[in-house]
Write a protein that holds these residues in place. Structure first.
Motif, PDB file in Angstrom:
ATOM      1  N   ILE A  19       0.821  -2.224   5.794  1.00 43.55           N
ATOM      2  CA  ILE A  19       2.141  -1.628   6.001  1.00 43.55           C
ATOM      3  C   ILE A  19       2.609  -1.036   4.682  1.00 43.55           C
ATOM      4  CG2 ILE A  19       4.549  -2.106   6.569  1.00 43.55           C
ATOM      5  CD1 ILE A  19       3.558  -4.408   8.319  1.00 43.55           C
ATOM      6  N   LYS A  20       3.016   0.221   4.705  1.00 38.22           N
ATOM      7  CA  LYS A  20       3.465   0.856   3.476  1.00 38.22           C
ATOM      8  C   LYS A  20       4.600   1.824   3.758  1.00 38.22           C
ATOM      9  CE  LYS A  20      -0.512   4.020   3.755  1.00 38.22           C
ATOM     10  NZ  LYS A  20      -1.689   4.531   3.018  1.00 38.22           N
ATOM     11  N   LYS A  21       5.356   2.113   2.704  1.00 38.76           N
ATOM     12  CA  LYS A  21       6.427   3.090   2.796  1.00 38.76           C
ATOM     13  C   LYS A  21       5.932   4.417   2.252  1.00 38.76           C
ATOM     14  CE  LYS A  21      10.131  -0.323   2.202  1.00 38.76           C
ATOM     15  NZ  LYS A  21      11.262  -0.763   1.362  1.00 38.76           N
ATOM     16  N   MET A  22       6.359   5.493   2.902  1.00 42.00           N
ATOM     17  CA  MET A  22       5.958   6.815   2.415  1.00 42.00           C
ATOM     18  C   MET A  22       6.949   7.872   2.878  1.00 42.00           C
ATOM     19  SD  MET A  22       2.681   7.848   4.816  1.00 42.00           S
ATOM     20  CE  MET A  22       1.762   6.369   4.427  1.00 42.00           C
ATOM     21  N   PRO A  23       7.021   8.972   2.135  1.00 45.47           N
ATOM     22  CA  PRO A  23       7.858  10.098   2.569  1.00 45.47           C
ATOM     23  C   PRO A  23       7.091  10.974   3.553  1.00 45.47           C
ATOM     24  CG  PRO A  23       6.858  10.616   0.470  1.00 45.47           C
ATOM     25  CD  PRO A  23       6.407   9.225   0.825  1.00 45.47           C
ATOM     26  N   SER A  24       7.816  11.763   4.296  1.00 48.63           N
ATOM     27  CA  SER A  24       7.197  12.736   5.200  1.00 48.63           C
ATOM     28  C   SER A  24       8.119  13.937   5.324  1.00 48.63           C
ATOM     29  CB  SER A  24       6.935  12.117   6.575  1.00 48.63           C
ATOM     30  OG  SER A  24       8.165  11.762   7.197  1.00 48.63           O
ATOM     31  N   ARG A  25       7.534  15.059   5.694  1.00 52.31           N
ATOM     32  CA  ARG A  25       8.317  16.287   5.856  1.00 52.31           C
ATOM     33  C   ARG A  25       8.347  16.672   7.332  1.00 52.31           C
ATOM     34  NH1 ARG A  25       9.872  19.983   2.227  1.00 52.31           N
ATOM     35  NH2 ARG A  25       8.418  19.189   0.656  1.00 52.31           N
ATOM     36  N   VAL A  26       9.531  16.982   7.840  1.00 50.93           N
ATOM     37  CA  VAL A  26       9.667  17.425   9.219  1.00 50.93           C
ATOM     38  C   VAL A  26       9.014  18.798   9.356  1.00 50.93           C
ATOM     39  CG1 VAL A  26      11.280  18.083  11.041  1.00 50.93           C
ATOM     40  CG2 VAL A  26      11.797  16.125   9.554  1.00 50.93           C
ATOM     41  N   ARG A  55      11.864   9.246   5.165  1.00 51.87           N
ATOM     42  CA  ARG A  55      11.016   8.159   4.701  1.00 51.87           C
ATOM     43  C   ARG A  55      10.818   7.162   5.833  1.00 51.87           C
ATOM     44  NH1 ARG A  55       9.697   7.166  -0.235  1.00 51.87           N
ATOM     45  NH2 ARG A  55       9.800   4.903   0.038  1.00 51.87           N
ATOM     46  N   PHE A  56       9.626   6.573   5.877  1.00 50.10           N
ATOM     47  CA  PHE A  56       9.367   5.582   6.911  1.00 50.10           C
ATOM     48  C   PHE A  56       8.459   4.487   6.371  1.00 50.10           C
ATOM     49  CE2 PHE A  56       5.878   8.663   7.654  1.00 50.10           C
ATOM     50  CZ  PHE A  56       4.780   7.813   7.704  1.00 50.10           C
ATOM     51  N   GLU A  57       8.375   3.404   7.144  1.00 53.89           N
ATOM     52  CA  GLU A  57       7.487   2.297   6.820  1.00 53.89           C
ATOM     53  C   GLU A  57       6.665   1.956   8.056  1.00 53.89           C
ATOM     54  OE1 GLU A  57       7.652  -2.056   4.576  1.00 53.89           O
ATOM     55  OE2 GLU A  57       9.453  -1.319   5.597  1.00 53.89           O
ATOM     56  N   GLY A  58       5.375   1.687   7.847  1.00 57.91           N
ATOM     57  CA  GLY A  58       4.509   1.341   8.966  1.00 57.91           C
ATOM     58  C   GLY A  58       3.061   1.272   8.524  1.00 57.91           C
ATOM     59  N   PRO A  59       2.154   0.985   9.450  1.00 62.99           N
ATOM     60  CA  PRO A  59       2.376   0.782  10.887  1.00 62.99           C
ATOM     61  C   PRO A  59       2.813  -0.648  11.186  1.00 62.99           C
ATOM     62  CG  PRO A  59       0.054   0.564  10.423  1.00 62.99           C
ATOM     63  CD  PRO A  59       0.709   0.898   9.103  1.00 62.99           C
ATOM     64  N   MET A  60       3.462  -0.814  12.328  1.00 63.64           N
ATOM     65  CA  MET A  60       3.963  -2.117  12.726  1.00 63.64           C
ATOM     66  C   MET A  60       3.698  -2.359  14.203  1.00 63.64           C
ATOM     67  SD  MET A  60       7.589  -2.286  10.699  1.00 63.64           S
ATOM     68  CE  MET A  60       7.666  -2.109   8.910  1.00 63.64           C
ATOM     69  N   GLY A  61       3.788  -3.635  14.566  1.00 58.11           N
ATOM     70  CA  GLY A  61       3.688  -4.005  15.971  1.00 58.11           C
ATOM     71  C   GLY A  61       2.295  -4.419  16.395  1.00 58.11           C
ATOM     72  N   THR A  62       2.240  -5.169  17.486  1.00 51.67           N
ATOM     73  CA  THR A  62       0.964  -5.655  18.026  1.00 51.67           C
ATOM     74  C   THR A  62       0.715  -5.111  19.428  1.00 51.67           C
ATOM     75  OG1 THR A  62       2.078  -7.679  18.796  1.00 51.67           O
ATOM     76  CG2 THR A  62       1.011  -7.751  16.640  1.00 51.67           C
ATOM     77  N   PHE A  63       1.365  -3.990  19.747  1.00 52.47           N
ATOM     78  CA  PHE A  63       1.156  -3.345  21.042  1.00 52.47           C
ATOM     79  C   PHE A  63       0.061  -2.297  20.868  1.00 52.47           C
ATOM     80  CE2 PHE A  63       2.316  -0.068  24.248  1.00 52.47           C
ATOM     81  CZ  PHE A  63       2.226  -0.852  25.390  1.00 52.47           C
ATOM     82  N   PHE A  64      -1.161  -2.687  21.180  1.00 49.46           N
ATOM     83  CA  PHE A  64      -2.286  -1.752  21.126  1.00 49.46           C
ATOM     84  C   PHE A  64      -3.388  -2.275  22.032  1.00 49.46           C
ATOM     85  CE2 PHE A  64      -2.351  -4.358  17.181  1.00 49.46           C
ATOM     86  CZ  PHE A  64      -3.492  -5.131  17.416  1.00 49.46           C
ATOM     87  N   LEU A  65      -4.346  -1.430  22.321  1.00 47.34           N
ATOM     88  CA  LEU A  65      -5.416  -1.748  23.264  1.00 47.34           C
ATOM     89  C   LEU A  65      -6.266  -2.910  22.763  1.00 47.34           C
ATOM     90  CD1 LEU A  65      -6.813  -0.749  25.933  1.00 47.34           C
ATOM     91  CD2 LEU A  65      -8.368   0.538  24.438  1.00 47.34           C
ATOM     92  N   ARG A  66      -6.492  -3.893  23.633  1.00 48.89           N
ATOM     93  CA  ARG A  66      -7.434  -4.972  23.331  1.00 48.89           C
ATOM     94  C   ARG A  66      -8.825  -4.494  23.717  1.00 48.89           C
ATOM     95  NH1 ARG A  66      -2.373  -5.734  21.757  1.00 48.89           N
ATOM     96  NH2 ARG A  66      -1.874  -7.915  21.304  1.00 48.89           N
TER      97      ARG A  66
END
Length: 341
Positions: free
Chosen positions: A100-107, A189-200
């Protein structure tokens, strides 16, 4: 002070500070407890306290009822402790594979795909890579330490753009900005990835994908991941909306159904108006699943959308369709209004 948390049945251990939630400590230690919203609203992180005691911060009673709490269950996302703990939880393999990391992004683009939905595309810096599992989410970082969570609507970006599906909630701190003042080339700016909702992926069971509204976003990512991996598993996507316009990528889903022999698409509309000229399935989307698949004992279900839909689907699929409870994976979208309840 620092306390030790032991997870059963794995035996994994991690340290937890006195002012830290059990979930936050687990994420910091790379221990894969299941979670979704991280704010006591969705119930995904619910587990049992076997030994020790926790105190809960504010949370929704729907996510953890007083009866469940009295029986020793806990929402680890809002549980703190002042002693060593032993907890029981179903850990999620692979949930900590990507940092999990923070990073900038451009729209780069803001595309309106329905009266109240836009597809927001974010470009990462050339030096950054965002690796994630299809179905996970990021948190947009706003003023005053506020955050808003959105699932990524495509397979892993790996340096490419990140796509988010955002529904306008009038009065919403971020969605008013998206639908009002946000423009191309703005920086978020955002932080991620997060969550445990993904394909098993250790299973070969047929997959049922269940979405309401913009809950389609992470399911789209899962479908695209399965396509890229050439997965042979049968996929049935049920997507529900109040009106046909809420199924804002209906054409894409129909194209998948035409191109992929293992893919079936079932759109469902609950409140069509005469001018919609809707001739497809009607009613609640999870009830369409029950009608079509009365025996879910050999399936996996991935559900995303409004909490009431997710809760109803889990209850009815387990009780009426013989779905094993541990084969139901969910990401309940929560809003500020949900958190206030």
């Amino acid at each position: 002070m620092t306390f030790q948390v032991t997870v059963q049945p794995s035996g994994h251990q991690f340290s937890c500070e006195a002012d830290e939630t059990v979930l936050a400590a687990a994420i910091r230690a790379g221990v894969g407890l299941p979670y979704g919203c991280k704010n006591g609203a969705c119930g995904s992180c619910k587990g049992k306290v076997v030994a020790g005691k926790v105190e809960h911060k504010a949370h929704q009673q729907r996510a953890l009822t007083p009866e469940e709490e009295a029986a020793g269950l806990s929402l680890f996302c809002c549980a703190t402790t002042n002693a060593d703990l032993v907890i029981e939880a179903r850990e999620v393999a692979g949930s900590s594979d990507y940092p999990i990391k923070k990073m900038p992004s451009r729209v780069t683009t803001i595309e309106k795909v329905a009266p109240d939905v836009v597809v927001l595309t974010l470009q990462l810096p050339a030096s950054e890579r965002l690796h994630y599992r299809a179905g996970q989410y990021i948190e947009i970082l706003l003023r005053d330490n506020k955050r808003r969570s959105y699932s990524m609507a495509g397979a892993s970006a790996d340096g490419g753009p990140v796509s988010l599906h955002i529904r306008h909630l009038p009065g919403g701190l971020f969605t008013d900005q998206v639908f009002g003042t946000l423009k191309e080339r703005d920086i978020l700016r955002f932080e991620g990835p997060m969550g445990t909702f993904f394909l098993r992926e250790d299973s070969d069971k047929p997959v049922v994908l269940l979405a309401s509204g913009t809950g389609f976003a992470p399911l789209k990512a899962i479908v695209e991941h399965m396509i890229s991996e050439k997965s042979p598993r049968p996929i049935t996507l049920y997507w529900g909306g109040r009106r046909p316009q809420d199924l804002y990528m209906d054409a894409l889903c129909r194209q998948w159904a035409a191109d992929l022999p293992q893919f079936t698409y079932v759109p469902v509309v609950s409140e069509a108006l005469p001018e919609d000229a809707w001739s497809g399935r009607t009613g609640f989307v999870h009830q369409a699943v029950i009608a079509d698949l009365p025996d879910l004992s050999g399936h996996q279900v991935y559900a995303c959308g409004a909490p009431v839909m997710v809760d109803s689907a889990h209850r009815d699929f387990v009780q009426l369709c013989q779905l094993p409870s541990d084969e139901f994976y969910a990401d309940a979208f929560t809003t500020e209004a949900d958190l206030a309840k």
